[in-house]
Design a protein around this motif. Structure first.
Motif, PDB file in Angstrom:
ATOM      1  N   THR A  32       0.821  -0.979   0.000  1.00 49.52           N
ATOM      2  CA  THR A  32      -0.196  -0.118   0.334  1.00 49.52           C
ATOM      3  C   THR A  32       0.327   1.718  -0.316  1.00 49.52           C
ATOM      4  O   THR A  32       0.770   1.997  -0.462  1.00 49.52           O
ATOM      5  CB  THR A  32      -0.807   0.035   1.269  1.00 49.52           C
ATOM      6  OG1 THR A  32       0.021  -0.148   2.479  1.00 49.52           O
ATOM      7  CG2 THR A  32      -2.143  -1.352   0.785  1.00 49.52           C
ATOM      8  N   ARG A  33       2.221   1.552   0.516  1.00 51.60           N
ATOM      9  CA  ARG A  33       3.089   2.445   0.618  1.00 51.60           C
ATOM     10  C   ARG A  33       3.223   2.478  -0.834  1.00 51.60           C
ATOM     11  O   ARG A  33       3.023   3.880  -0.835  1.00 51.60           O
ATOM     12  CB  ARG A  33       3.807   2.341   1.254  1.00 51.60           C
ATOM     13  CG  ARG A  33       4.932   3.192   1.868  1.00 51.60           C
ATOM     14  CD  ARG A  33       6.624   3.511   2.543  1.00 51.60           C
ATOM     15  NE  ARG A  33       6.387   2.337   3.744  1.00 51.60           N
ATOM     16  CZ  ARG A  33       6.695   1.221   3.377  1.00 51.60           C
ATOM     17  NH1 ARG A  33       7.342   0.872   2.472  1.00 51.60           N
ATOM     18  NH2 ARG A  33       7.008   0.452   4.536  1.00 51.60           N
ATOM     19  N   HIS A  34       3.654   1.827  -1.444  1.00 48.54           N
ATOM     20  CA  HIS A  34       3.412   1.783  -3.179  1.00 48.54           C
ATOM     21  C   HIS A  34       2.696   1.911  -3.854  1.00 48.54           C
ATOM     22  O   HIS A  34       2.947   2.350  -5.079  1.00 48.54           O
ATOM     23  CB  HIS A  34       4.507   0.754  -3.687  1.00 48.54           C
ATOM     24  CG  HIS A  34       5.786   0.637  -3.342  1.00 48.54           C
ATOM     25  ND1 HIS A  34       6.966   1.486  -3.938  1.00 48.54           N
ATOM     26  CD2 HIS A  34       6.722   0.105  -1.674  1.00 48.54           C
ATOM     27  CE1 HIS A  34       7.945   1.257  -2.636  1.00 48.54           C
ATOM     28  NE2 HIS A  34       8.045   0.288  -2.214  1.00 48.54           N
ATOM     29  N   GLY A  35       1.527   2.192  -3.386  1.00 49.00           N
ATOM     30  CA  GLY A  35       0.602   2.781  -4.050  1.00 49.00           C
ATOM     31  C   GLY A  35      -0.457   1.393  -4.657  1.00 49.00           C
ATOM     32  O   GLY A  35      -0.997   1.493  -6.032  1.00 49.00           O
ATOM     33  N   MET A  36      -0.026   0.860  -4.410  1.00 46.97           N
ATOM     34  CA  MET A  36      -0.885  -1.255  -5.679  1.00 46.97           C
ATOM     35  C   MET A  36      -1.847  -1.289  -3.729  1.00 46.97           C
ATOM     36  O   MET A  36      -1.608  -1.638  -3.006  1.00 46.97           O
ATOM     37  CB  MET A  36       0.006  -1.334  -5.466  1.00 46.97           C
ATOM     38  CG  MET A  36      -0.176  -2.882  -6.659  1.00 46.97           C
ATOM     39  SD  MET A  36       0.454  -3.634  -6.869  1.00 46.97           S
ATOM     40  CE  MET A  36       1.160  -2.938  -8.058  1.00 46.97           C
TER      41      MET A  36
END
Length: 131
Positions: free
Chosen positions: A86-90
């Motif tokens: 989630t930190r990488h936007g997925m």
């Protein structure tokens, strides 16, 4: 040799998070999935960041025979993997769809794109920051 190790990295690194995939996601047709270069890079960065955590969880799990301890280690890794994803936007479902796709016959080309991107990222920064 590096290419062979890289394939193992993708397959092994993605093993635990994909356990949370629902049957509906697992049955999604894979041929309809086309990833942008940005999505490939995002997935590659996730794999690179997650790998040290996966290795540590695997090492800890192998060091115990206690099922409760193994389950706790697995839960901790899934929590960490989810945070990285989630930190990488997925989203985890999107990550799992990509993982399932690269494991399929239809996903061979995508797997090669991701492997090439991992190699490119490693050449830029051989030690991804652990978070």
């Amino acid at each position: 040799m590096a290419q062979k190790a890289l394939v193992g990295l993708i397959w092994v690194c993605t093993w635990i998070p994909v356990l949370t995939v629902s049957l509906a996601v697992a049955q999604t047709p894979t041929t309809a999935v086309v990833l942008s270069d940005e999505q490939v890079t995002r997935y590659a960065r996730i794999v690179l960041e997650m790998e040290p955590h996966r290795q540590e969880a695997q090492k800890r799990s192998q060091a115990t025979n206690d099922p409760a301890s193994k389950d706790q280690i697995r839960r901790e890794f899934i929590r960490t993997a989810t945070e990285i994803i989630t930190r990488h936007g997925m989203t985890v479902p999107d990550y799992n769809r990509i993982t399932l796709l690269i494991r399929s016959e239809e996903g061979k080309a995508l797997q090669q794109r991701i492997e090439a991107e991992i190699l490119r990222l490693q050449s830029e920064d051989p030690q991804p920051p652990a978070r």
